[in-house]
Enzyme design. Structure first.
Site, PDB file in Angstrom:
ATOM      1  N   ARG A  20       0.857  -1.250  -0.052  1.00 31.71           N
ATOM      2  CA  ARG A  20      -0.004  -0.089  -0.048  1.00 31.71           C
ATOM      3  C   ARG A  20       0.914   1.081  -0.157  1.00 31.71           C
ATOM      4  O   ARG A  20       1.043   1.866  -1.078  1.00 31.71           O
ATOM      5  CB  ARG A  20      -0.973   0.049   1.139  1.00 31.71           C
ATOM      6  CG  ARG A  20      -2.047   1.006   1.084  1.00 31.71           C
ATOM      7  CD  ARG A  20      -1.801   2.600   1.648  1.00 31.71           C
ATOM      8  NE  ARG A  20      -1.159   2.752   2.855  1.00 31.71           N
ATOM      9  CZ  ARG A  20      -0.651   3.794   3.359  1.00 31.71           C
ATOM     10  NH1 ARG A  20      -0.745   4.908   2.456  1.00 31.71           N
ATOM     11  NH2 ARG A  20      -0.058   3.813   4.459  1.00 31.71           N
ATOM     12  N   HIS A  50       6.083   4.495  12.493  1.00 28.32           N
ATOM     13  CA  HIS A  50       6.152   4.437  10.831  1.00 28.32           C
ATOM     14  C   HIS A  50       7.237   5.631  10.178  1.00 28.32           C
ATOM     15  O   HIS A  50       7.200   6.750  10.528  1.00 28.32           O
ATOM     16  CB  HIS A  50       5.053   4.848  10.519  1.00 28.32           C
ATOM     17  CG  HIS A  50       4.535   4.770   8.900  1.00 28.32           C
ATOM     18  ND1 HIS A  50       3.757   3.977   8.354  1.00 28.32           N
ATOM     19  CD2 HIS A  50       5.405   5.536   8.124  1.00 28.32           C
ATOM     20  CE1 HIS A  50       3.687   4.135   6.979  1.00 28.32           C
ATOM     21  NE2 HIS A  50       4.672   5.341   6.708  1.00 28.32           N
ATOM     22  N   HIS A  52       9.952   7.130   7.655  1.00 31.48           N
ATOM     23  CA  HIS A  52      10.384   7.100   6.148  1.00 31.48           C
ATOM     24  C   HIS A  52      12.013   7.371   6.584  1.00 31.48           C
ATOM     25  O   HIS A  52      12.159   8.024   7.351  1.00 31.48           O
ATOM     26  CB  HIS A  52       9.892   8.247   5.509  1.00 31.48           C
ATOM     27  CG  HIS A  52       8.430   7.686   5.107  1.00 31.48           C
ATOM     28  ND1 HIS A  52       8.112   7.723   3.693  1.00 31.48           N
ATOM     29  CD2 HIS A  52       7.393   7.452   5.759  1.00 31.48           C
ATOM     30  CE1 HIS A  52       7.170   7.020   3.692  1.00 31.48           C
ATOM     31  NE2 HIS A  52       6.381   6.916   4.948  1.00 31.48           N
ATOM     32  N   CYS A  58       5.011   9.346  -0.233  1.00 28.07           N
ATOM     33  CA  CYS A  58       3.513   9.837  -0.039  1.00 28.07           C
ATOM     34  C   CYS A  58       3.378  10.737  -1.246  1.00 28.07           C
ATOM     35  O   CYS A  58       4.262  11.593  -1.245  1.00 28.07           O
ATOM     36  CB  CYS A  58       2.968  10.508   1.243  1.00 28.07           C
ATOM     37  SG  CYS A  58       1.574  11.076   1.396  1.00 28.07           S
ATOM     38  N   ASN A  71       9.501   4.191   2.805  1.00 29.77           N
ATOM     39  CA  ASN A  71       9.642   3.768   4.121  1.00 29.77           C
ATOM     40  C   ASN A  71      10.876   3.041   4.532  1.00 29.77           C
ATOM     41  O   ASN A  71      11.465   2.590   3.433  1.00 29.77           O
ATOM     42  CB  ASN A  71       8.315   2.845   4.339  1.00 29.77           C
ATOM     43  CG  ASN A  71       6.998   3.302   4.097  1.00 29.77           C
ATOM     44  OD1 ASN A  71       6.473   4.157   4.996  1.00 29.77           O
ATOM     45  ND2 ASN A  71       6.545   3.277   3.012  1.00 29.77           N
TER      46      ASN A  71
HETATM   47  P1  HMG Z   1     -13.752  14.091  -1.579  1.00 25.00           P
HETATM   48  O1  HMG Z   1     -13.809  14.694  -0.188  1.00 25.00           O
HETATM   49  O2  HMG Z   1     -14.647  13.196  -2.010  1.00 25.00           O
HETATM   50  O3  HMG Z   1     -13.153  14.828  -2.446  1.00 25.00           O
HETATM   51  O4  HMG Z   1     -12.235  12.688  -1.375  1.00 25.00           O
HETATM   52  P2  HMG Z   1     -12.444  14.741  -3.851  1.00 25.00           P
HETATM   53  O5  HMG Z   1     -12.684  16.083  -4.740  1.00 25.00           O
HETATM   54  O6  HMG Z   1     -10.811  14.406  -3.479  1.00 25.00           O
HETATM   55  O7  HMG Z   1     -13.155  13.437  -4.408  1.00 25.00           O
HETATM   56  C1  HMG Z   1     -12.513  13.006  -5.715  1.00 25.00           C
HETATM   57  C2  HMG Z   1     -13.327  11.994  -6.304  1.00 25.00           C
HETATM   58  O8  HMG Z   1     -13.078  10.768  -5.652  1.00 25.00           O
HETATM   59  C3  HMG Z   1     -14.923  11.997  -6.314  1.00 25.00           C
HETATM   60  O9  HMG Z   1     -15.359  11.481  -7.492  1.00 25.00           O
HETATM   61  C4  HMG Z   1     -15.458  11.060  -5.029  1.00 25.00           C
HETATM   62  O10 HMG Z   1     -16.351  10.658  -5.316  1.00 25.00           O
HETATM   63  C5  HMG Z   1     -14.218  10.144  -5.047  1.00 25.00           C
HETATM   64  P3  HMG Z   1     -15.685  12.194  -8.771  1.00 25.00           P
HETATM   65  O11 HMG Z   1     -17.028  13.127  -8.065  1.00 25.00           O
HETATM   66  O12 HMG Z   1     -14.424  12.901  -9.148  1.00 25.00           O
HETATM   67  O13 HMG Z   1     -15.947  11.244  -9.784  1.00 25.00           O
HETATM   68  N1  HMG Z   1     -14.227   9.468  -3.816  1.00 25.00           N
HETATM   69  C6  HMG Z   1     -13.806   8.034  -3.845  1.00 25.00           C
HETATM   70  N2  HMG Z   1     -13.785   7.350  -4.632  1.00 25.00           N
HETATM   71  C7  HMG Z   1     -13.313   5.816  -4.314  1.00 25.00           C
HETATM   72  N3  HMG Z   1     -13.279   5.802  -3.070  1.00 25.00           N
HETATM   73  C8  HMG Z   1     -13.417   6.500  -2.095  1.00 25.00           C
HETATM   74  C9  HMG Z   1     -13.505   7.985  -2.542  1.00 25.00           C
HETATM   75  N4  HMG Z   1     -13.647   9.252  -1.685  1.00 25.00           N
HETATM   76  C10 HMG Z   1     -14.073  10.103  -2.790  1.00 25.00           C
HETATM   77  N5  HMG Z   1     -13.107   6.422  -0.703  1.00 25.00           N
HETATM   78  C11 HMG Z   1     -10.502  11.813  -0.092  1.00 25.00           C
HETATM   79  C12 HMG Z   1     -11.352  13.179  -0.364  1.00 25.00           C
HETATM   80  C13 HMG Z   1      -9.463  11.893   0.987  1.00 25.00           C
HETATM   81  C14 HMG Z   1     -11.178  10.643  -0.151  1.00 25.00           C
HETATM   82  C15 HMG Z   1      -9.556  11.914  -1.525  1.00 25.00           C
HETATM   83  O14 HMG Z   1      -8.885  12.854  -1.613  1.00 25.00           O
HETATM   84  C16 HMG Z   1      -8.452  10.868  -1.663  1.00 25.00           C
HETATM   85  O15 HMG Z   1      -8.742   9.753  -1.789  1.00 25.00           O
HETATM   86  N6  HMG Z   1      -7.323  11.225  -1.536  1.00 25.00           N
HETATM   87  C17 HMG Z   1      -6.033  10.391  -1.366  1.00 25.00           C
HETATM   88  C18 HMG Z   1      -5.594  10.441  -0.070  1.00 25.00           C
HETATM   89  C19 HMG Z   1      -4.404   9.189   0.085  1.00 25.00           C
HETATM   90  O16 HMG Z   1      -4.560   8.056  -0.156  1.00 25.00           O
HETATM   91  N7  HMG Z   1      -3.473   9.683   0.557  1.00 25.00           N
HETATM   92  C20 HMG Z   1      -2.190   8.810   1.014  1.00 25.00           C
HETATM   93  C21 HMG Z   1      -2.314   7.733   1.842  1.00 25.00           C
HETATM   94  S1  HMG Z   1      -1.923   8.713   3.603  1.00 25.00           S
HETATM   95  C22 HMG Z   1      -0.490   8.284   3.763  1.00 25.00           C
HETATM   96  O17 HMG Z   1       0.236   7.761   2.749  1.00 25.00           O
HETATM   97  C23 HMG Z   1       0.593   8.576   4.880  1.00 25.00           C
HETATM   98  C24 HMG Z   1       0.683   7.350   5.909  1.00 25.00           C
HETATM   99  O18 HMG Z   1       0.956   6.135   5.079  1.00 25.00           O
HETATM  100  C25 HMG Z   1       1.539   7.866   6.949  1.00 25.00           C
HETATM  101  C26 HMG Z   1       2.807   8.092   6.448  1.00 25.00           C
HETATM  102  O19 HMG Z   1       3.358   7.567   5.453  1.00 25.00           O
HETATM  103  O20 HMG Z   1       3.476   8.752   6.984  1.00 25.00           O
HETATM  104  C27 HMG Z   1      -0.801   6.996   6.421  1.00 25.00           C
HETATM  105 MG    MG Z   2       4.580   6.093   5.007  1.00 24.05          MG
END
Ligand code: HMG
Ligand code: MG
Length: 308
Positions: A14, A206, A208, A239, A248
């Site tokens: 992931r 966690h 990096h 990220c 990571n």
């Molecule tokens: P939102 O508020 O719906 O707004 O989603 P949006 O404008 O970003 O939505 C975009 C489109 O996605 C819309 O569809 C939504 O309906 C759809 P459209 O109208 O354009 O056709 N949508 C979805 N589709 C599938 N599954 C869903 C979903 N939700 C909305 N769950 C949201 C906000 C946060 C969901 C979106 O911005 C998003 O998915 N962002 C990606 C966030 C992400 O994956 N970030 C990386 C992970 S965090 C990380 O890596 C850090 C961590 O590992 C710690 C570290 O590494 O240090 C945890």
């Molecule tokens: Mg990470």
């Protein structure tokens, strides 16, 4: 205080692959998970149910979850950003979901388009639904040691989010150095804030490795008795919303250190290096990890010696 056993939570499929620009097939992701579990990993973060518009690499989430041959005793988790994500994820029957919030407001806006408080509101129904179905909820606090937009992040800011997650009812609190800028004293301070609200066995780190501090930071955590760390095979990752942050900490780098310290993990190095070789072949580049490179080179040398 140093633990006798450490759990490594493999986040390569992931967190590792989410930022990968080249297409990786669902079959290859499934093979990666199978290889990791064969090496002895007992917790694997498989995919995320986020918007495919934002993270196209994870668009095959349900397909990957459906094709994994689950092994008893292995916990399969998925990252979920909102109710929509939960509604899709729950059909895949994950053992655990991961919800995430940033310790910095600026990062929260860029990563998930809302404030920290708003992100908690988004997660409220997700946590409730998951718990009703007996699915464990792990929280991740990103940018706990630094933020690309805000700069330094204080321990107070970390503790604020720890408290919010505690109030939300999550089971586990992970503290993430998304940028890899933390150093051991500051990491220990952030961990200590998490430990004020969660028990030792429900707090994880966690890290990096952007600035080469991850192993030192894990060592600092071990000195506090912490014994759960997220790692990523071959040091995969980054990220999409934290530009410049590299992968990571590599599973094999951490395993090598833990083996040297006499700490049990249940993971075997040789099959793990098979996984590193698999990832390297898949992405057509050498691993970034020092141990991965060293042991692959050693293997190549001994294969060369055998064939001459
Ligand atoms: P939102 O508020 O719906 O707004 O989603 P949006 O404008 O970003 O939505 C975009 C489109 O996605 C819309 O569809 C939504 O309906 C759809 P459209 O109208 O354009 O056709 N949508 C979805 N589709 C599938 N599954 C869903 C979903 N939700 C909305 N769950 C949201 C906000 C946060 C969901 C979106 O911005 C998003 O998915 N962002 C990606 C966030 C992400 O994956 N970030 C990386 C992970 S965090 C990380 O890596 C850090 C961590 O590992 C710690 C570290 O590494 O240090 C945890
Ligand atoms: Mg990470």
């Amino acid at each position: 205080m140093r633990p006798e056993h450490v759990t490594l939570v493999e986040v390569g499929p992931r967190d590792g692959l989410q930022n990968e620009a080249q297409a990786v097939s669902a079959e290859a992701k499934v093979a990666l998970v199978h290889s990791l579990q064969a090496a002895g990993l007992k917790e694997i973060e498989v995919t995320s149910f986020v918007s495919p518009r934002w993270v196209p690499q994870m668009a095959d989430n349900a397909q990957v979850m459906a094709k994994i041959q689950r092994v008893p005793g292995v916990r399969y988790s998925v990252l979920v950003p909102n109710v929509r994500g939960w509604e899709s994820a729950c059909h895949s029957q994950p053992d655990e979901i991961v919800v995430f919030a940033a310790a910095s407001e600026a990062f929260s806006q860029r990563n998930i388009n809302c404030s920290i408080e708003e992100s908690m509101l988004r997660f409220e129904p997700v946590v409730k639904a998951a718990k009703e179905q007996g699915v464990k909820v792990r929280a991740a606090i990103s940018c706990a040691l630094g933020c690309p937009y805000q700069g330094t992040v204080s321990a107070d800011e970390v503790e604020r989010v720890v408290r919010l997650f505690k109030d939300l009812g999550v089971d586990h609190c992970g503290v993430a150095d998304t940028l890899g800028v933390g150093t051991p004293d500051r990491v220990q301070e952030a961990m200590e804030r998490a430990l004020r609200h969660f028990p030792l066995h429900e707090v994880s780190g966690h890290f990096h490795d952007t600035y080469g501090q991850a192993l030192s930071n894990i060592y600092g955590c071990l000195q506090m008795g912490l014994h759960i760390f997220d790692t990523s095979v071959a040091g995969l990752g980054g990220c999409p919303y934290a530009k410049g942050a590299t992968g990571n900490v590599a599973t094999e780098d951490v395993l090598f250190m833990l083996q040297g310290l006499g700490i049990e993990t249940g993971i075997q190095m040789e099959p793990l290096i098979d996984t590193v070789a698999m990832v390297s072949g898949l992405l057509q580049r050498p691993p970034v990890s020092r141990v991965g490179r060293a042991l692959l080179a050693k293997r190549a040398a001994s294969e060369g010696a055998c064939s001459t």
